[in-house]
Design a protein around this motif. Sequence first.
Motif, PDB file in Angstrom:
ATOM      1  N   THR A  14      51.386  49.175  34.893  1.00 35.93           N
ATOM      2  CA  THR A  14      50.428  48.693  33.925  1.00 35.93           C
ATOM      3  C   THR A  14      50.979  47.730  33.077  1.00 35.93           C
ATOM      4  O   THR A  14      50.511  46.476  32.918  1.00 35.93           O
ATOM      5  CB  THR A  14      49.775  49.914  32.965  1.00 35.93           C
TER       6      THR A  14
ATOM      7  N   TYR B  54      51.475  44.402  35.009  1.00 34.00           N
ATOM      8  CA  TYR B  54      50.347  43.605  35.048  1.00 34.00           C
ATOM      9  C   TYR B  54      49.963  42.964  33.732  1.00 34.00           C
ATOM     10  O   TYR B  54      49.740  41.524  33.764  1.00 34.00           O
ATOM     11  CB  TYR B  54      49.064  44.596  35.411  1.00 34.00           C
ATOM     12  N   TYR B  55      49.959  43.489  32.567  1.00 29.76           N
ATOM     13  CA  TYR B  55      49.560  42.732  31.227  1.00 29.76           C
ATOM     14  C   TYR B  55      50.893  41.608  30.889  1.00 29.76           C
ATOM     15  O   TYR B  55      50.509  41.017  30.277  1.00 29.76           O
ATOM     16  CB  TYR B  55      49.499  44.066  30.064  1.00 29.76           C
TER      17      TYR B  55
ATOM     18  N   ASP C  94      40.946  48.064  27.753  1.00 25.13           N
ATOM     19  CA  ASP C  94      40.650  48.562  29.152  1.00 25.13           C
ATOM     20  C   ASP C  94      40.879  50.143  29.163  1.00 25.13           C
ATOM     21  O   ASP C  94      40.292  50.724  30.275  1.00 25.13           O
ATOM     22  CB  ASP C  94      41.791  47.936  29.952  1.00 25.13           C
TER      23      ASP C  94
ATOM     24  N   ALA D 287      33.300  44.709  36.652  1.00 25.78           N
ATOM     25  CA  ALA D 287      34.219  43.532  36.484  1.00 25.78           C
ATOM     26  C   ALA D 287      33.795  42.584  35.514  1.00 25.78           C
ATOM     27  O   ALA D 287      34.469  42.046  34.629  1.00 25.78           O
ATOM     28  CB  ALA D 287      34.532  42.990  37.961  1.00 25.78           C
TER      29      ALA D 287
ATOM     30  N   LYS E  73      34.112  43.812  32.027  1.00 24.65           N
ATOM     31  CA  LYS E  73      35.477  43.625  31.642  1.00 24.65           C
ATOM     32  C   LYS E  73      35.839  42.448  31.010  1.00 24.65           C
ATOM     33  O   LYS E  73      36.765  42.191  30.460  1.00 24.65           O
ATOM     34  CB  LYS E  73      36.373  44.497  32.672  1.00 24.65           C
TER      35      LYS E  73
ATOM     36  N   PHE F 225      42.867  33.687  35.297  1.00 21.36           N
ATOM     37  CA  PHE F 225      41.914  34.658  36.111  1.00 21.36           C
ATOM     38  C   PHE F 225      41.859  34.092  37.835  1.00 21.36           C
ATOM     39  O   PHE F 225      42.038  34.781  38.584  1.00 21.36           O
ATOM     40  CB  PHE F 225      40.772  34.534  35.719  1.00 21.36           C
TER      41      PHE F 225
ATOM     42  N   ALA G 278      43.695  35.719  40.992  1.00 25.11           N
ATOM     43  CA  ALA G 278      42.563  35.953  42.141  1.00 25.11           C
ATOM     44  C   ALA G 278      43.007  35.315  43.230  1.00 25.11           C
ATOM     45  O   ALA G 278      43.137  35.985  44.418  1.00 25.11           O
ATOM     46  CB  ALA G 278      41.157  35.340  41.648  1.00 25.11           C
TER      47      ALA G 278
ATOM     48  N   LYS H 201      46.270  34.883  43.976  1.00 27.87           N
ATOM     49  CA  LYS H 201      47.552  35.583  44.222  1.00 27.87           C
ATOM     50  C   LYS H 201      47.162  36.651  45.052  1.00 27.87           C
ATOM     51  O   LYS H 201      47.705  37.237  45.917  1.00 27.87           O
ATOM     52  CB  LYS H 201      48.357  35.588  43.175  1.00 27.87           C
ATOM     53  N   ASN H 202      46.090  37.649  44.390  1.00 30.44           N
ATOM     54  CA  ASN H 202      45.614  38.877  45.131  1.00 30.44           C
ATOM     55  C   ASN H 202      45.111  38.543  46.464  1.00 30.44           C
ATOM     56  O   ASN H 202      45.333  39.404  47.401  1.00 30.44           O
ATOM     57  CB  ASN H 202      44.603  39.510  44.141  1.00 30.44           C
ATOM     58  N   GLN H 203      44.243  37.464  46.721  1.00 25.73           N
ATOM     59  CA  GLN H 203      43.650  37.033  47.899  1.00 25.73           C
ATOM     60  C   GLN H 203      44.966  37.004  48.960  1.00 25.73           C
ATOM     61  O   GLN H 203      44.858  37.161  49.996  1.00 25.73           O
ATOM     62  CB  GLN H 203      42.727  36.077  47.779  1.00 25.73           C
TER      63      GLN H 203
ATOM     64  N   ASP I 219      47.549  38.269  48.790  1.00 25.71           N
ATOM     65  CA  ASP I 219      48.311  39.467  49.168  1.00 25.71           C
ATOM     66  C   ASP I 219      47.400  40.172  50.272  1.00 25.71           C
ATOM     67  O   ASP I 219      48.019  40.873  50.988  1.00 25.71           O
ATOM     68  CB  ASP I 219      48.513  40.206  48.100  1.00 25.71           C
ATOM     69  N   ALA I 220      46.159  40.122  49.874  1.00 26.95           N
ATOM     70  CA  ALA I 220      45.080  41.111  50.789  1.00 26.95           C
ATOM     71  C   ALA I 220      45.233  40.198  52.289  1.00 26.95           C
ATOM     72  O   ALA I 220      45.234  40.996  53.086  1.00 26.95           O
ATOM     73  CB  ALA I 220      43.760  40.841  50.282  1.00 26.95           C
TER      74      ALA I 220
END
Lengths: 136, 145
Positions: free
Chosen positions: A3, A6-7, A57, A64, A67, A112, A116, A118-120, A122-123
């Motif tokens: 956590t 992430y922050y 959070d 989403a 948030k 953001f 996003a 970076k996450n894509q 990784d996916a």
Amino acid sequence: MQTFKYYATSCGLSYAVAMLIYPLSALFNPIFPFSPIGALQFFSVMVLIALLQFITDRFTQSSALFKMVVHLIDICVVVFGMGGLLYGWFPAGTSYLWSVFIIILLVYFATFGIMAIKNQADADAINKKLTQKRAQ
Amino acid sequence: MKIHIEQSLENKEVEVIIKCSLIDDKLQKLIDHIRLYSFSIPAAKDGASYIISLEDIFYFESIDDNTFLYTQADVMECPLKLYELEAQLQNTSYTRISKACILNTAKLSHVRSLLNGKFEAILQNGEKLVVNRHYVQGFKQKFGL
């Protein structure tokens, strides 16, 4: 620990993006004079935003989009409160507040977007590994 | 790699001995797979007890202090707590994906990244689970990222 990571990543990335926009805004708009103290003040604001987002959070487990709105409110509270009132970055005129709000949106969506992407990536890497595993 | 198989009625239990100089990624995967094969979990459904092999389980979920295991098309109650399972399944293809769920990554079809930093895991039976942001890093590590 995850956590915190992430922050910390989000805070660091936002700071990097803000530091890119900050001197640019100083060039075109004298209300944001660029200075080393200003850079440190920026950092303290980013840390406080990350802290506030961490707290909010804990209480928002919804969609989403919701948030995202809560995060933007967190940022506005800290930037207008700490940056505007405490550090005196900008006067309290409507046009100034709108300029600041636009910068907030720019920094938020740039951060953001980078996260996003970076996450894509990784996916995609995970999916590639899964495909390779199935082919074996 | 040489494979020796000694088949005899005198052997009361299956024993696997691996002789190697170094455990590389491929060998580690093989060891994980053997571990998965050799473990099984007691489960219950409609008053009957079953022993379910770990390789047949898609995921474990904790609901209201009860643990359930999910196979291709079945749901059974498991007597073990999620934290006990997590400890036992450390070096296998299983990984924690949320406070209430442990996923078998071997049953994963594909993943999708979500906008809020979470991942969506689509299983081979079409079920969808969410990998919470807190567990995303550990999930990625399972795939060497």
